[in-house]
Scaffold this motif. Sequence first.
Motif, short mmCIF file in Angstrom:
data_model
loop_
_atom_site.label_atom_id
_atom_site.label_comp_id
_atom_site.label_asym_id
_atom_site.label_seq_id
_atom_site.Cartn_x
_atom_site.Cartn_y
_atom_site.Cartn_z
N SER A 163 7.54 5.41 6.35
CA SER A 163 7.97 4.16 6.98
C SER A 163 7.03 3.70 8.09
CB SER A 163 9.39 4.30 7.55
OG SER A 163 9.39 5.05 8.76
N LEU A 164 5.99 4.48 8.36
CA LEU A 164 5.11 4.23 9.50
C LEU A 164 4.49 2.84 9.43
CD1 LEU A 164 3.88 5.66 12.01
CD2 LEU A 164 1.93 6.25 10.58
N GLY A 165 4.71 2.03 10.48
CA GLY A 165 4.08 0.73 10.59
C GLY A 165 4.66 -0.36 9.71
N GLN B 70 0.83 -1.20 0.00
CA GLN B 70 0.00 0.00 0.00
C GLN B 70 0.87 1.26 0.00
OE1 GLN B 70 -3.15 0.19 2.89
NE2 GLN B 70 -3.93 -1.85 2.40
N GLN B 71 2.00 1.22 0.74
CA GLN B 71 2.88 2.38 0.75
C GLN B 71 3.48 2.62 -0.63
OE1 GLN B 71 3.67 4.71 3.55
NE2 GLN B 71 3.88 5.62 1.53
N MET B 72 3.88 1.56 -1.30
CA MET B 72 4.41 1.70 -2.66
C MET B 72 3.34 2.25 -3.60
SD MET B 72 6.71 -1.77 -2.99
CE MET B 72 7.78 -2.24 -1.63
N LEU B 73 2.11 1.79 -3.43
CA LEU B 73 1.01 2.29 -4.25
C LEU B 73 0.78 3.77 -3.98
CD1 LEU B 73 -1.37 2.02 -6.18
CD2 LEU B 73 -2.73 1.09 -4.28
N ALA B 74 0.82 4.17 -2.72
CA ALA B 74 0.60 5.58 -2.38
C ALA B 74 1.68 6.47 -3.00
CB ALA B 74 0.58 5.76 -0.86
N ILE B 75 2.93 6.00 -2.97
CA ILE B 75 4.02 6.78 -3.57
C ILE B 75 3.85 6.82 -5.10
CG2 ILE B 75 6.51 6.85 -3.99
CD1 ILE B 75 6.87 5.60 -1.19
N ALA B 76 3.56 5.67 -5.69
CA ALA B 76 3.37 5.62 -7.15
C ALA B 76 2.20 6.50 -7.58
CB ALA B 76 3.15 4.18 -7.59
N ARG B 77 1.14 6.50 -6.79
CA ARG B 77 -0.03 7.35 -7.10
C ARG B 77 0.35 8.82 -7.07
NH1 ARG B 77 -4.74 6.81 -2.85
NH2 ARG B 77 -3.15 7.89 -1.63
N ALA B 78 1.15 9.22 -6.08
CA ALA B 78 1.58 10.62 -5.98
C ALA B 78 2.46 11.02 -7.15
CB ALA B 78 2.31 10.84 -4.66
N LEU B 79 3.17 10.06 -7.72
CA LEU B 79 4.06 10.35 -8.85
C LEU B 79 3.33 10.44 -10.18
CD1 LEU B 79 7.08 8.03 -7.93
CD2 LEU B 79 7.02 10.53 -7.81
N MET B 80 2.06 10.04 -10.21
CA MET B 80 1.32 10.04 -11.48
C MET B 80 1.13 11.44 -12.05
SD MET B 80 0.52 7.07 -12.78
CE MET B 80 -0.90 7.46 -13.84
N SER B 81 1.17 12.46 -11.21
CA SER B 81 1.06 13.84 -11.71
C SER B 81 2.42 14.40 -12.13
CB SER B 81 0.44 14.75 -10.64
OG SER B 81 1.27 14.81 -9.48
N ILE C 193 11.04 -3.84 4.78
CA ILE C 193 10.22 -3.05 3.85
C ILE C 193 10.65 -1.59 3.89
CG2 ILE C 193 7.88 -2.38 3.19
CD1 ILE C 193 8.51 -5.36 2.85
N VAL C 194 11.03 -1.09 5.08
CA VAL C 194 11.56 0.27 5.19
C VAL C 194 12.78 0.44 4.30
CG1 VAL C 194 12.62 1.96 6.75
CG2 VAL C 194 10.64 0.64 7.51
#
Length: 235
Positions: A163-165, A141-152, A170-171
Amino acid sequence: MFLKVQNLCAGYGHIEALHDVTMEAKEGSIVTLIGANGAGKSTFMMCLSGVLKPTKGTIEFNGLKLNNMHPEQIVAAGLSQCPEGRRVWAKMTVQENLEMGGISVKDKQLVAERLDAAFTNFPILAERRRQLAGSLSGGEQQMLAIARALMSKPKLLLLDEPSLGLAPIIVDKVVDIIKKIRDDGTTIILVEQNAFMALSIADYAYVLETGRVVLSGEGPALLQNDDVRKSYLGV
């Protein structure tokens, strides 16, 4: 200066969470903010992204003054945020989440190219592209969130507690991703409670305490600072 924040104040009602915060970031750098819970780190990020309006001070980014701009205008200007807690759309697929990240991009071919880039940079997301985002692991999910932010295709990426949780292994993967994003030319503002991780990769860093900058310097130098080591590194 690529990003310049001067005397920033902000808060919630009568509670002031930021007090005269001044900081800057050079293009192509990683700048980190560390501090305890309640230090004002997320409030600072919300001001940069336009979600919260400052009560005082100025935010200048790439020649633009952001203070009175709406969040969607700020995204269009080249600033994107990956929020704390990931906040993926759980009932949408991985691909649909990514497409939402590129919703401000009107050229469908460009969106398709960025989707391809996301799946190339994050192979696990390519494998899960038709899977519901809510069924992914925390790291995915963290990778998805970062990739989503990069779409723009932002010039400046705000990463709030990436790195939370997450498990240490994975960190380490997230750290590699952050470095690659910087190496590809995107400037990064990183907010982290994992001070060791943040300072290890930061070109420059600021320490926030109760809404004020109390210390700043190059990341490796702050790693060796006795006060930082005692307060944030437990050594």
